[in-house]
Design a protein around this motif. Structure first.
Motif, mmCIF file in Angstrom:
data_model
loop_
_atom_site.group_PDB
_atom_site.id
_atom_site.type_symbol
_atom_site.label_atom_id
_atom_site.label_comp_id
_atom_site.label_asym_id
_atom_site.label_seq_id
_atom_site.Cartn_x
_atom_site.Cartn_y
_atom_site.Cartn_z
ATOM 1 N N LYS A 9 0.105 6.058 10.718
ATOM 2 C CA LYS A 9 0.696 5.071 9.810
ATOM 3 C C LYS A 9 2.177 5.304 9.570
ATOM 4 C CE LYS A 9 -1.778 3.981 6.211
ATOM 5 N NZ LYS A 9 -2.561 4.131 4.958
ATOM 6 N N SER A 10 2.574 6.563 9.430
ATOM 7 C CA SER A 10 3.981 6.844 9.156
ATOM 8 C C SER A 10 4.307 8.282 9.507
ATOM 9 C CB SER A 10 4.312 6.584 7.684
ATOM 10 O OG SER A 10 3.634 7.492 6.837
ATOM 11 N N ILE A 11 5.611 8.536 9.590
ATOM 12 C CA ILE A 11 6.144 9.864 9.893
ATOM 13 C C ILE A 11 7.179 10.199 8.832
ATOM 14 C CG2 ILE A 11 7.386 11.259 11.592
ATOM 15 C CD1 ILE A 11 6.473 8.769 13.516
ATOM 16 N N GLU A 12 7.087 11.385 8.283
ATOM 17 C CA GLU A 12 8.026 11.797 7.248
ATOM 18 C C GLU A 12 8.676 13.112 7.635
ATOM 19 O OE1 GLU A 12 8.085 12.797 2.436
ATOM 20 O OE2 GLU A 12 6.210 12.298 3.460
ATOM 21 N N VAL A 63 3.915 16.178 19.800
ATOM 22 C CA VAL A 63 3.473 17.559 19.596
ATOM 23 C C VAL A 63 2.797 17.710 18.234
ATOM 24 C CG1 VAL A 63 4.237 19.957 19.376
ATOM 25 C CG2 VAL A 63 5.196 18.502 21.172
ATOM 26 N N ALA A 64 3.337 17.074 17.214
ATOM 27 C CA ALA A 64 2.723 17.123 15.885
ATOM 28 C C ALA A 64 1.333 16.501 15.893
ATOM 29 C CB ALA A 64 3.609 16.413 14.870
ATOM 30 N N TRP A 65 1.120 15.508 16.761
ATOM 31 C CA TRP A 65 -0.201 14.877 16.881
ATOM 32 C C TRP A 65 -1.179 15.782 17.622
ATOM 33 C CZ3 TRP A 65 -2.301 10.604 14.717
ATOM 34 C CH2 TRP A 65 -3.489 10.103 15.263
ATOM 35 N N SER A 85 11.882 21.200 20.991
ATOM 36 C CA SER A 85 12.539 21.631 19.761
ATOM 37 C C SER A 85 11.504 21.979 18.687
ATOM 38 C CB SER A 85 13.455 20.513 19.238
ATOM 39 O OG SER A 85 12.684 19.486 18.626
ATOM 40 N N GLU A 86 12.006 22.491 17.569
ATOM 41 C CA GLU A 86 11.128 22.848 16.461
ATOM 42 C C GLU A 86 10.895 21.685 15.501
ATOM 43 O OE1 GLU A 86 13.026 24.899 12.973
ATOM 44 O OE2 GLU A 86 14.486 25.496 14.518
ATOM 45 N N LEU A 87 11.363 20.506 15.861
ATOM 46 C CA LEU A 87 11.287 19.361 14.951
ATOM 47 C C LEU A 87 9.862 19.054 14.511
ATOM 48 C CD1 LEU A 87 12.596 16.995 13.481
ATOM 49 C CD2 LEU A 87 12.518 15.695 15.630
ATOM 50 N N HIS A 88 8.898 19.232 15.419
ATOM 51 C CA HIS A 88 7.508 18.882 15.080
ATOM 52 C C HIS A 88 6.993 19.672 13.877
ATOM 53 C CE1 HIS A 88 7.076 22.420 17.704
ATOM 54 N NE2 HIS A 88 5.930 22.636 17.083
ATOM 55 N N ARG A 89 7.552 20.857 13.650
ATOM 56 C CA ARG A 89 7.113 21.688 12.519
ATOM 57 C C ARG A 89 7.564 21.108 11.176
ATOM 58 N NH1 ARG A 89 9.256 25.862 16.002
ATOM 59 N NH2 ARG A 89 7.576 26.915 17.125
ATOM 60 N N HIS A 90 8.496 20.181 11.225
ATOM 61 C CA HIS A 90 9.060 19.617 9.998
ATOM 62 C C HIS A 90 8.641 18.166 9.790
ATOM 63 C CE1 HIS A 90 11.697 23.146 9.512
ATOM 64 N NE2 HIS A 90 11.780 23.111 10.830
ATOM 65 N N LEU A 91 7.636 17.718 10.528
ATOM 66 C CA LEU A 91 7.153 16.353 10.378
ATOM 67 C C LEU A 91 5.802 16.325 9.676
ATOM 68 C CD1 LEU A 91 7.909 14.675 13.844
ATOM 69 C CD2 LEU A 91 9.328 14.676 11.777
ATOM 70 N N ARG A 92 5.632 15.361 8.818
ATOM 71 C CA ARG A 92 4.324 15.103 8.208
ATOM 72 C C ARG A 92 3.831 13.762 8.744
ATOM 73 N NH1 ARG A 92 4.674 14.955 2.118
ATOM 74 N NH2 ARG A 92 4.276 17.211 2.238
ATOM 75 N N LEU A 93 2.668 13.784 9.367
ATOM 76 C CA LEU A 93 2.082 12.571 9.924
ATOM 77 C C LEU A 93 1.035 12.028 8.968
ATOM 78 C CD1 LEU A 93 1.517 13.558 13.677
ATOM 79 C CD2 LEU A 93 3.615 12.804 12.540
ATOM 80 N N ALA A 94 1.178 10.765 8.624
ATOM 81 C CA ALA A 94 0.168 10.103 7.796
ATOM 82 C C ALA A 94 -0.791 9.368 8.728
ATOM 83 C CB ALA A 94 0.824 9.129 6.828
ATOM 84 N N ARG A 95 -1.989 9.874 8.828
ATOM 85 C CA ARG A 95 -2.985 9.307 9.737
ATOM 86 C C ARG A 95 -3.776 8.210 9.036
ATOM 87 N NH1 ARG A 95 -4.273 13.463 14.096
ATOM 88 N NH2 ARG A 95 -2.664 15.060 13.797
ATOM 89 N N GLY A 96 -4.217 7.232 9.827
ATOM 90 C CA GLY A 96 -5.015 6.145 9.299
ATOM 91 C C GLY A 96 -6.460 6.551 9.096
ATOM 92 N N ILE A 97 -7.265 5.622 8.595
ATOM 93 C CA ILE A 97 -8.671 5.922 8.322
ATOM 94 C C ILE A 97 -9.501 5.945 9.599
ATOM 95 C CG2 ILE A 97 -8.564 5.026 5.973
ATOM 96 C CD1 ILE A 97 -9.888 2.457 6.996
ATOM 97 N N HIS A 98 -9.005 5.290 10.651
ATOM 98 C CA HIS A 98 -9.726 5.273 11.919
ATOM 99 C C HIS A 98 -9.233 6.409 12.809
ATOM 100 C CE1 HIS A 98 -11.426 1.420 10.843
ATOM 101 N NE2 HIS A 98 -10.209 0.948 10.622
ATOM 102 N N LYS A 99 -10.136 6.995 13.568
ATOM 103 C CA LYS A 99 -9.796 8.105 14.451
ATOM 104 C C LYS A 99 -9.678 7.610 15.885
ATOM 105 C CE LYS A 99 -11.182 12.781 15.783
ATOM 106 N NZ LYS A 99 -12.188 13.870 15.609
#
Length: 252
Positions: A9-12, A63-65, A85-99
């Motif tokens: 849904k989003s990336i922060e 990578v975060a996924w 890069s190390e960027l993936h360590r600083h991302l928060r992924l908001a996942r949807g209700i469906h997998k």
């Protein structure tokens, strides 16, 4: 916004853990301007000039996924070069209700490595990897095809639907006709409950109507329509005023 699977849904960007924002990759426009990026439940485009950080951002999201930094499915864990890069360590992924049931991280620059890994696994004498993996890509070694054919083999055969597909410059080896075919394939997969995040320079691939386009520049990131992108306006100007543009380019 149109309904869709919305697996992501989003990336922060979590800025609190960044020790030096002036260092790579945090100084890149794609990262510097990132706060919270809302993704379209069907197709999201990340576009912009070279050097703005599109590929770095796409890699970090993948990578975060859980994808391999060099591309492939979730199950690929090979490493040719530890260059991400190390960027993936600083991302928060908001996942949807469906997998998502499927997924693929496609990056043009390292697709050769993915093709080599598939051949290696299929040639394993101990048969540790089960049935031939290449069967999911059309049955013919990707190295025995042209770049365009091997790219499209993955899009056509490996992408099965109900998946999250992250594509970094998929048009790199595709002719304009193949890009149109790719656009049709995206639509087929969207109808099969798929979600795409695509970094591209191709106005053809950007044309999917049910989507969001984010354009990157040195000033940051903004949501735009296709006709507002620099790619579209430059291509339109060239097609409509080819002689004048060539004369200006070649002027001494």
């Amino acid at each position: 916004m149109s309904s869709g699977p919305g697996y992501l849904k989003s990336i922060e960007l979590l800025r609190g853990g960044i020790s030096d924002p002036s260092q790579y990759p945090f100084q890149l426009p794609a990262v510097r301007s990132l706060e919270r990026l809302i993704l379209h439940p069907k197709v999201t485009y990340i576009v912009g000039e070279n050097g703005t950080g599109k590929s770095t951002l796409m890699e970090a999201i993948a990578v975060a996924w859980g994808f391999n930094p060099e591309g492939g499915t979730i199950n690929f864990n090979f490493s040719t070069a530890e260059s991400h890069s190390e960027l993936h360590r600083h991302l928060r992924l908001a996942r949807g209700i469906h997998k998502a049931r499927d997924g693929f991280f496609f990056r043009a620059e390292s697709y050769y490595n993915v093709a080599s890994e598939i051949d290696r696994m299929d040639n394993d004498k101990d048969n540790r990897y089960g049935p031939p993996i290449i069967s999911s890509y059309g049955g013919k070694s990707l190295h025995e095809q042209s770049h365009g054919e091997s790219f499209f083999a993955a899009f056509q055969h490996r992408f099965g639907g109900r998946g999250l597909y992250i594509l970094d410059e998929p048009e790199a080896a595709l002719s304009p006709l193949r890009q149109l075919s790719m656009l049709s394939r995206i639509h087929e997969l969207v109808q099969k409950h798929s979600q795409f995040i695509i970094a591209t320079h191709s106005p053809i691939l950007m044309a999917y109507p049910d989507s969001i386009i984010y354009e990157l520049s040195q000033d940051g990131m903004r949501k735009v329509e296709l006709e507002q992108t620099s790619h579209f306006t430059l291509m339109k100007q060239f097609v409509n005023h080819k002689k004048a543009m060539l004369e200006e380019l070649f002027a001494e």
